[in-house]
Design a protein around this motif. Structure first.
Motif, PDB file in Angstrom:
ATOM      1  N   PRO A 145      79.172 -28.581 -21.976  1.00 37.41           N
ATOM      2  CA  PRO A 145      79.977 -27.710 -21.597  1.00 37.41           C
ATOM      3  C   PRO A 145      81.434 -28.568 -21.609  1.00 37.41           C
ATOM      4  O   PRO A 145      81.553 -29.531 -21.208  1.00 37.41           O
ATOM      5  CB  PRO A 145      79.766 -27.594 -20.095  1.00 37.41           C
ATOM      6  CG  PRO A 145      78.237 -27.637 -19.860  1.00 37.41           C
ATOM      7  CD  PRO A 145      77.930 -28.464 -21.098  1.00 37.41           C
ATOM      8  N   THR A 146      82.390 -27.837 -22.204  1.00 35.85           N
ATOM      9  CA  THR A 146      83.731 -28.561 -22.531  1.00 35.85           C
ATOM     10  C   THR A 146      84.700 -27.617 -22.680  1.00 35.85           C
ATOM     11  O   THR A 146      84.663 -26.346 -22.819  1.00 35.85           O
ATOM     12  CB  THR A 146      83.622 -29.053 -24.319  1.00 35.85           C
ATOM     13  OG1 THR A 146      82.498 -29.924 -24.187  1.00 35.85           O
ATOM     14  CG2 THR A 146      84.711 -29.715 -24.576  1.00 35.85           C
ATOM     15  N   GLY A 193      77.382 -18.517 -22.482  1.00 33.10           N
ATOM     16  CA  GLY A 193      77.908 -19.899 -22.650  1.00 33.10           C
ATOM     17  C   GLY A 193      79.434 -20.110 -22.759  1.00 33.10           C
ATOM     18  O   GLY A 193      79.840 -21.205 -22.858  1.00 33.10           O
ATOM     19  N   TRP A 194      80.121 -19.151 -22.725  1.00 31.27           N
ATOM     20  CA  TRP A 194      81.786 -19.250 -23.054  1.00 31.27           C
ATOM     21  C   TRP A 194      82.465 -18.415 -22.006  1.00 31.27           C
ATOM     22  O   TRP A 194      82.133 -17.173 -21.804  1.00 31.27           O
ATOM     23  CB  TRP A 194      82.067 -19.164 -24.650  1.00 31.27           C
ATOM     24  CG  TRP A 194      81.276 -20.017 -25.222  1.00 31.27           C
ATOM     25  CD1 TRP A 194      80.286 -20.058 -25.944  1.00 31.27           C
ATOM     26  CD2 TRP A 194      82.191 -21.189 -26.029  1.00 31.27           C
ATOM     27  NE1 TRP A 194      80.228 -21.044 -26.646  1.00 31.27           N
ATOM     28  CE2 TRP A 194      81.382 -21.845 -26.864  1.00 31.27           C
ATOM     29  CE3 TRP A 194      83.463 -21.638 -25.537  1.00 31.27           C
ATOM     30  CZ2 TRP A 194      81.674 -22.761 -27.436  1.00 31.27           C
ATOM     31  CZ3 TRP A 194      83.593 -23.020 -26.524  1.00 31.27           C
ATOM     32  CH2 TRP A 194      82.970 -23.419 -27.233  1.00 31.27           C
ATOM     33  N   PRO A 239      73.721 -26.029 -25.106  1.00 26.42           N
ATOM     34  CA  PRO A 239      72.760 -25.562 -25.965  1.00 26.42           C
ATOM     35  C   PRO A 239      71.299 -25.634 -25.219  1.00 26.42           C
ATOM     36  O   PRO A 239      70.975 -26.586 -24.489  1.00 26.42           O
ATOM     37  CB  PRO A 239      72.719 -26.240 -27.410  1.00 26.42           C
ATOM     38  CG  PRO A 239      73.035 -27.637 -26.868  1.00 26.42           C
ATOM     39  CD  PRO A 239      74.039 -27.495 -25.728  1.00 26.42           C
ATOM     40  N   ALA A 240      70.486 -24.469 -25.758  1.00 31.08           N
ATOM     41  CA  ALA A 240      69.240 -24.372 -25.036  1.00 31.08           C
ATOM     42  C   ALA A 240      68.267 -25.496 -25.921  1.00 31.08           C
ATOM     43  O   ALA A 240      67.224 -25.680 -25.544  1.00 31.08           O
ATOM     44  CB  ALA A 240      68.396 -23.243 -25.110  1.00 31.08           C
ATOM     45  N   ASP A 280      81.718 -26.432 -32.873  1.00 29.59           N
ATOM     46  CA  ASP A 280      82.240 -26.820 -32.018  1.00 29.59           C
ATOM     47  C   ASP A 280      82.040 -28.297 -32.674  1.00 29.59           C
ATOM     48  O   ASP A 280      81.764 -28.710 -33.787  1.00 29.59           O
ATOM     49  CB  ASP A 280      81.630 -27.088 -30.672  1.00 29.59           C
ATOM     50  CG  ASP A 280      80.179 -27.317 -30.691  1.00 29.59           C
ATOM     51  OD1 ASP A 280      79.552 -27.912 -31.604  1.00 29.59           O
ATOM     52  OD2 ASP A 280      79.620 -26.876 -29.844  1.00 29.59           O
ATOM     53  N   VAL A 281      82.627 -29.411 -31.959  1.00 27.25           N
ATOM     54  CA  VAL A 281      82.659 -30.812 -32.638  1.00 27.25           C
ATOM     55  C   VAL A 281      81.072 -31.120 -33.017  1.00 27.25           C
ATOM     56  O   VAL A 281      80.955 -31.599 -34.273  1.00 27.25           O
ATOM     57  CB  VAL A 281      83.226 -31.937 -31.591  1.00 27.25           C
ATOM     58  CG1 VAL A 281      82.949 -33.348 -32.100  1.00 27.25           C
ATOM     59  CG2 VAL A 281      84.497 -31.296 -31.086  1.00 27.25           C
ATOM     60  N   SER A 282      80.327 -30.868 -31.971  1.00 19.10           N
ATOM     61  CA  SER A 282      78.725 -31.521 -32.434  1.00 19.10           C
ATOM     62  C   SER A 282      78.320 -30.733 -33.529  1.00 19.10           C
ATOM     63  O   SER A 282      77.557 -31.164 -34.636  1.00 19.10           O
ATOM     64  CB  SER A 282      77.854 -31.561 -31.271  1.00 19.10           C
ATOM     65  OG  SER A 282      78.411 -32.399 -30.423  1.00 19.10           O
ATOM     66  N   GLY A 283      78.742 -29.442 -33.503  1.00 17.62           N
ATOM     67  CA  GLY A 283      78.239 -28.523 -34.764  1.00 17.62           C
ATOM     68  C   GLY A 283      78.825 -28.553 -36.102  1.00 17.62           C
ATOM     69  O   GLY A 283      78.093 -28.775 -36.895  1.00 17.62           O
ATOM     70  N   ARG A 284      79.851 -29.254 -35.894  1.00 22.98           N
ATOM     71  CA  ARG A 284      80.670 -29.451 -37.332  1.00 22.98           C
ATOM     72  C   ARG A 284      79.952 -30.495 -37.934  1.00 22.98           C
ATOM     73  O   ARG A 284      79.800 -30.701 -39.284  1.00 22.98           O
ATOM     74  CB  ARG A 284      82.144 -29.672 -36.985  1.00 22.98           C
ATOM     75  CG  ARG A 284      82.987 -30.014 -38.141  1.00 22.98           C
ATOM     76  CD  ARG A 284      84.548 -30.368 -37.897  1.00 22.98           C
ATOM     77  NE  ARG A 284      84.786 -29.165 -37.296  1.00 22.98           N
ATOM     78  CZ  ARG A 284      85.779 -28.343 -38.119  1.00 22.98           C
ATOM     79  NH1 ARG A 284      86.373 -28.633 -39.194  1.00 22.98           N
ATOM     80  NH2 ARG A 284      86.201 -27.341 -37.460  1.00 22.98           N
TER      81      ARG A 284
END
Length: 264
Positions: free
Chosen positions: A38-39, A224-225, A50-51, A75-79
């Motif tokens: 969460p950000t 989630g958003w 994420p699940a 998002d950052v981790s997804g990128r």
């Protein structure tokens, strides 16, 4: 969790937000990875993590990114996850943002993944039809959907598309759609287009499923958003009202949708 998740001949795994893992014909595809906790990103705020953690699907063969402009789709981790994958497919504008590793596909352009899987970029519209266009001619930003084909199976991934007219084009172009992954949630940002939807509402997701005539529909991008207005309850009501609730996959996030596919 250590190691990667076992693969399936055909399976779908909802991670949260728009993120989905697809196993098909020996390939593992990850759609719009979002693995941050969460950000608060300012305009957008992520409320749930994420699940499934990134390392559980780190063996992905390809990542498909509908657009790199918004944190709720990358998002950052997804990128970081996308850039570490063996292949990364997206639209041309997002490819320029993501660098040389990313391949930008124009609408209706295809790429092969392994020997069996074909991925085709399809048009998407990230807002209302009369929305103001940017300097590149896109509503909100450039965004793409995908059609994935292998072993006689066709999967449609909508991306952040709000246009039923474009869903009709996909149906006309590809014919039968076996599995539809629809970004819904009625994503809304007050500063954009008077707060009108930037993605499918629950009712329009139901309409898209009817246009596609897909027997199996996975609705994502609805949890989630903070800016997702229509949650799973609204989606269930819309599909029930349309008489197509039996098509809606209600597998919880973090669990594979495999058994019902094997039985169908």
């Amino acid at each position: 969790m250590t190691g990667t998740l076992p693969r399936h001949a055909l399976g779908f795994l909802m991670v949260g937000g728009p993120s989905v893992v697809i196993d098909l014909a020996g390939q593992r595809l990850v759609i719009d990875p979002t693995f941050d906790p969460p950000t608060d990103y300012g305009v957008l705020r992520k409320t749930h993590g994420p699940a499934v953690q990134a390392q559980a699907v780190a063996d992905a063969d390809v990542v498909l990114v509908s657009h790199a402009d918004h944190a709720d789709n990358l998002d950052v981790s997804g990128r970081a996850f996308a850039l570490a994958a063996p292949r990364l497919l997206t639209n041309p504008g997002s490819a320029r943002q993501l660098g040389a590793h990313a391949k930008g596909l124009d609408p209706w352009e295809s790429a092969k993944i392994g020997d069996e899987v074909t991925v085709t970029a399809v048009p998407a519209q990230h807002g209302p039809a009369d929305g103001e266009v940017d300097t590149a001619g896109h509503i909100n930003c450039e965004v793409t959907g995908f059609v994935i084909q292998a072993d006689g199976t066709t999967v449609y991934v909508s991306g952040d598309n709000a246009s039923l007219a474009l869903v009709v084009q996909v149906r006309q172009r590809f014919g039968s759609i076996d599995h539809a992954i629809l970004n819904a949630g009625r994503a809304t940002v007050p500063a954009k287009f008077g707060g009108r939807p930037l993605s499918l509402s629950a009712e329009r997701a139901s309409a898209a499923a009817q246009v596609l005539e897909a027997p199996h529909v996975v609705v994502v991008h609805q949890t989630g958003w903070e800016h997702f207005i229509d949650g799973p309850g609204a989606t269930i009501r819309a599909f029930r009202d349309a008489g197509i609730l039996d098509r809606l996959d209600r597998t919880p996030e973090g669990e594979w949708s495999v058994g019902r596919l094997d039985a169908s």
